[in-house]
Design an enzyme around this catalytic site. Sequence first.
Site, PDB file in Angstrom:
ATOM      1  CG  HIS A  37      -2.150  -0.957   1.158  1.00  8.87           C
ATOM      2  ND1 HIS A  37      -2.524  -1.825   0.955  1.00  8.87           N
ATOM      3  CD2 HIS A  37      -3.598  -0.119   0.651  1.00  8.87           C
ATOM      4  CE1 HIS A  37      -3.518  -2.309   0.770  1.00  8.87           C
ATOM      5  NE2 HIS A  37      -4.432  -1.017   0.754  1.00  8.87           N
ATOM      6  CE  LYS A 102      -6.244 -10.393  12.012  1.00  9.38           C
ATOM      7  NZ  LYS A 102      -5.824 -11.304  12.676  1.00  9.38           N
TER       8      LYS A 102
END
Length: 184
Positions: A37, A102
């Site tokens: 990222h 999550k």
Amino acid sequence: MQKHIYLPLNDKSIHTLRAGERVLLSGTVYTARDAAHKRMIEQLQDGKRLPFDVNRQVIYYVGPTPEKPGQVIGSAGPTTSSRMDKYTPALLNLGLKGMIGKGYRNEDVKRAIVNNKAVYFGSIGGSAALISRSIKAVEVVAYEELGTEAIRKLTLEKFPCIVLYDAFGGDQYEIGKNMYRELE
């Protein structure tokens, strides 16, 4: 009952999803964690193209373990999504339509999900070996030197998830809390 959603995502399928629904995902997703990222955002800031077109795509926050003989991938459970929060709004603004991970997301990410009509899916962290059975093909797309954090293209078949945040602001974490508050 679980909905079967085919990827890449489109607005029609996204608009049918609500927080708390169980879904099975089939199609292509891309893996990316923290280091990938960071590199993608640096590439954007430098005016360069991303290693894949994020438009309508789903990113799975996972760093899979190496495959064993006869497997296409090792354990592939989700990592904590909040580590990607500082990068996520920019990718959503470019057309990213879904994420799998999550844990909670920050308010900026939740707003960007609604503003961009996207969705955040949750996957079960404790059953990474079982989840990997839904992954049918793997291909390294970029940043191979990052090892498990390289960007991979995965082909999923009936990958189990739950909608955690939907395109309308629905929040499964809040729904769950409220269910227990009502019991008091």
